[in-house]
Design a protein around this motif. Structure first.
Motif, mmCIF file in Angstrom:
data_model
loop_
_atom_site.group_PDB
_atom_site.id
_atom_site.type_symbol
_atom_site.label_atom_id
_atom_site.label_comp_id
_atom_site.label_asym_id
_atom_site.label_seq_id
_atom_site.Cartn_x
_atom_site.Cartn_y
_atom_site.Cartn_z
ATOM 1 N N ALA A 154 0.828 -1.220 0.000
ATOM 2 C CA ALA A 154 0.000 0.000 0.000
ATOM 3 C C ALA A 154 0.857 1.262 0.000
ATOM 4 N N ARG A 155 1.872 1.288 0.835
ATOM 5 C CA ARG A 155 2.731 2.479 0.920
ATOM 6 C C ARG A 155 3.451 2.723 -0.402
ATOM 7 N N ALA A 156 3.909 1.640 -1.025
ATOM 8 C CA ALA A 156 4.602 1.768 -2.312
ATOM 9 C C ALA A 156 3.643 2.233 -3.406
ATOM 10 N N TRP A 157 2.411 1.718 -3.381
ATOM 11 C CA TRP A 157 1.422 2.177 -4.353
ATOM 12 C C TRP A 157 1.172 3.687 -4.195
ATOM 13 N N GLY A 158 1.133 4.151 -2.951
ATOM 14 C CA GLY A 158 0.953 5.580 -2.719
ATOM 15 C C GLY A 158 2.091 6.398 -3.304
ATOM 16 N N LEU A 159 3.311 5.899 -3.171
ATOM 17 C CA LEU A 159 4.472 6.591 -3.727
ATOM 18 C C LEU A 159 4.416 6.615 -5.250
ATOM 19 N N VAL A 160 4.017 5.508 -5.846
ATOM 20 C CA VAL A 160 3.882 5.446 -7.304
ATOM 21 C C VAL A 160 2.822 6.446 -7.771
ATOM 22 N N ALA A 161 1.701 6.527 -7.041
ATOM 23 C CA ALA A 161 0.643 7.481 -7.395
ATOM 24 C C ALA A 161 1.168 8.917 -7.358
ATOM 25 N N ILE A 184 -1.932 11.109 -15.202
ATOM 26 C CA ILE A 184 -2.987 11.226 -14.194
ATOM 27 C C ILE A 184 -3.832 9.947 -14.155
ATOM 28 N N GLY A 185 -4.058 9.356 -15.312
ATOM 29 C CA GLY A 185 -4.805 8.094 -15.344
ATOM 30 C C GLY A 185 -4.093 6.988 -14.593
ATOM 31 N N HIS A 186 -2.783 6.877 -14.778
ATOM 32 C CA HIS A 186 -1.997 5.867 -14.055
ATOM 33 C C HIS A 186 -1.938 6.204 -12.563
ATOM 34 N N ALA A 187 -1.891 7.503 -12.236
ATOM 35 C CA ALA A 187 -1.885 7.919 -10.831
ATOM 36 C C ALA A 187 -3.183 7.501 -10.143
ATOM 37 N N GLN A 188 -4.289 7.618 -10.862
ATOM 38 C CA GLN A 188 -5.585 7.232 -10.291
ATOM 39 C C GLN A 188 -5.616 5.748 -9.946
ATOM 40 N N GLN A 189 -5.131 4.921 -10.867
ATOM 41 C CA GLN A 189 -5.115 3.485 -10.612
ATOM 42 C C GLN A 189 -4.235 3.148 -9.415
ATOM 43 N N ALA A 190 -3.073 3.814 -9.325
ATOM 44 C CA ALA A 190 -2.153 3.547 -8.217
ATOM 45 C C ALA A 190 -2.744 4.010 -6.889
ATOM 46 N N ALA A 191 -3.412 5.174 -6.886
ATOM 47 C CA ALA A 191 -4.015 5.693 -5.651
ATOM 48 C C ALA A 191 -5.118 4.764 -5.159
ATOM 49 N N GLU A 192 -5.870 4.197 -6.086
ATOM 50 C CA GLU A 192 -6.925 3.251 -5.715
ATOM 51 C C GLU A 192 -6.322 2.000 -5.087
ATOM 52 N N ARG A 193 -5.199 1.528 -5.651
ATOM 53 C CA ARG A 193 -4.524 0.349 -5.097
ATOM 54 C C ARG A 193 -3.933 0.657 -3.718
ATOM 55 N N GLY A 195 -5.373 2.518 -1.567
ATOM 56 C CA GLY A 195 -6.478 2.585 -0.623
ATOM 57 C C GLY A 195 -6.491 3.849 0.204
ATOM 58 N N ASP A 196 -5.957 4.935 -0.370
ATOM 59 C CA ASP A 196 -5.842 6.204 0.341
ATOM 60 C C ASP A 196 -6.835 7.198 -0.247
ATOM 61 N N GLY A 197 -7.888 7.531 0.540
ATOM 62 C CA GLY A 197 -8.935 8.417 0.046
ATOM 63 C C GLY A 197 -8.437 9.813 -0.297
ATOM 64 N N LEU A 198 -7.523 10.359 0.513
ATOM 65 C CA LEU A 198 -6.996 11.694 0.236
ATOM 66 C C LEU A 198 -6.203 11.707 -1.064
#
Length: 400
Positions: A154-161, A184-193, A195-198
């Protein structure tokens, strides 16, 4: 203004213009593997074969259509900017395809320090440097993600986003709209992975900003409103981080509403923005965004200018005495809004003073802003030696 269109020039003249003062004919010959005589012949429109055209175009970092005059070059892009954007594009598309080049990715803590530095540069208005840093950051973050154990990603996905968002912001600022949409499209997918609402809300706000620059105003406003509503906090329980992100969203919604000419909606959002800023009490940073009471007030200047309410904008300017708590880029943007308000009030000298100071303080940032040209065109017929000097600084021609 100059009546020449990019397509009016010959191919040789366009090559010379793209080469600019940064690259000599000798340097271009070295970059392409061609002889200086071949470069000279191309620029003089004496001889230009297709292989030579393709080599020169690739070395200059532009599309062949730009060299041939079928489309104009992006405004204010220098050779280093074009090279950076090319690398940025490769990083975004390679990473999305699962192609990584980092065999031993750094720890997450190290990458998060690099990300923090990238956001610091962003808020200083040093966008080319942000793009340069974002390329290895995105590649390393993706490699780190793949190296993380299952269940600890999760933390790594947030960094990728965040890395994708940085890439998207730089691309949007420099007019690379397709790349901005992709990032931005790839950032959206990463942010969803992640699990961070902000983070998801921030990515949505980023997409809204791309819409705004792409003149999709209704889409921009709808998305800005939705993302703000999704994270609207209870003031009694909200953390400073939540208030910062929410305030930035509401502020942006006010900007979009003003661009659409919707004064009532813009005013409502500004009221919420001021209330959020007052609740925070000072400028705060979170997830690459900045917001506080000073941000709320200075942004209101630009909103009122967009609504054609120059009197209100100037009254706000006169009430603002200290903006040092803002980021450098936000301070510079406020100075441009102030210069525009003064120009609307026909206070030409004060407007030019403010504009010149802002452009001289941040020349690299100013290259990527459209407002200086707007201000010069407003002052226009009140042409003076100083107006010509300021126009030269920003690469514009005063109307005389």
């Amino acid at each position: 203004m100059s009546m020449h269109q990019w397509s009016d020039y010959s191919t040789g003249e366009r090559i010379k213009a793209l080469r600019g003062t940064e690259i000599t004919q000798d340097a271009l010959a070295g970059m392409t593997g061609l002889s200086i005589a071949t470069i000279q012949a191309a620029e003089q429109d004496k001889r230009l074969s297709l292989p030579t055209l393709l080599k020169i175009t690739a070395a200059l970092g532009v599309d062949t259509a730009v060299t041939l005059g079928q489309q104009p070059p992006r405004r204010s892009l220098q050779q280093d900017d074009r090279a950076m954007l090319k690398n940025l594009s490769h990083a975004v598309h390679d990473t999305a395809a699962g192609i990584t080049h980092t065999t031993a990715p750094p720890p997450l803590t190290d990458l998060e320090k690099i990300e923090k530095r990238a956001w610091e540069l962003y808020w200083q208005g040093r966008y080319a440097e942000v793009g340069t840093i974002s390329v290895p950051l995105l590649r390393a973050a993706a490699a780190r993600l793949h190296a993380q154990p299952t269940g600890e990603q999760a933390r790594a996905w947030g960094l990728v986003a965040d890395a994708y968002r940085l890439c998207g912001y730089v691309a949007n600022l420099m007019g690379m709209r397709d790349l901005a949409y992709a990032a931005i499209g790839h950032a959206q997918q990463a942010a969803e992975r992640a699990g961070d609402g902000l983070r998801q809300a921030l990515v949505a706000s980023g997409r809204s900003w791309v819409y705004l620059r792409d003149a999709r105003l209704r889409d921009a406003l709808e998305l800005a409103e939705r993302s703000a509503t999704d994270i609207e906090p209870l003031f009694s329980k909200a953390t400073p981080e939540q208030l910062t992100v929410y305030g930035a969203h509401i502020n942006f919604a006010a900007v979009v509403a003003s661009r659409m000419g919707n004064a009532d909606r813009a005013s409502d959002y500004l009221s919420q923005s001021h209330a959020t800023g007052a609740r925070l009490g000072r400028e705060m940073r979170a997830h690459g965004t900045l917001f506080g009471p000073v941000t709320a007030t200075t942004q209101a200047v630009g909103v009122n200018l967009s609504l054609g309410q120059a009197g209100k904008a100037l009254a706000l300017v006169n009430s603002i005495h200290d903006v040092t708590s803002l980021s450098e880029a936000a301070q510079n943007r406020y100075q441009l809004d102030k210069a525009l308000a003064l120009a609307d009030a026909k206070m030409w000298d004060a407007s030019l003073d403010t504009l010149e100071a802002a452009v001289r303080a941040a020349p690299h940032w100013a290259r990527h802003q459209a407002l200086p040209q707007v201000i010069v065109s407003k002052i226009g017929r009140a042409s003076t030696v100083r107006l010509r000097r300021v126009a030269k600084l920003i690469g514009a021609n005063p109307i005389v």
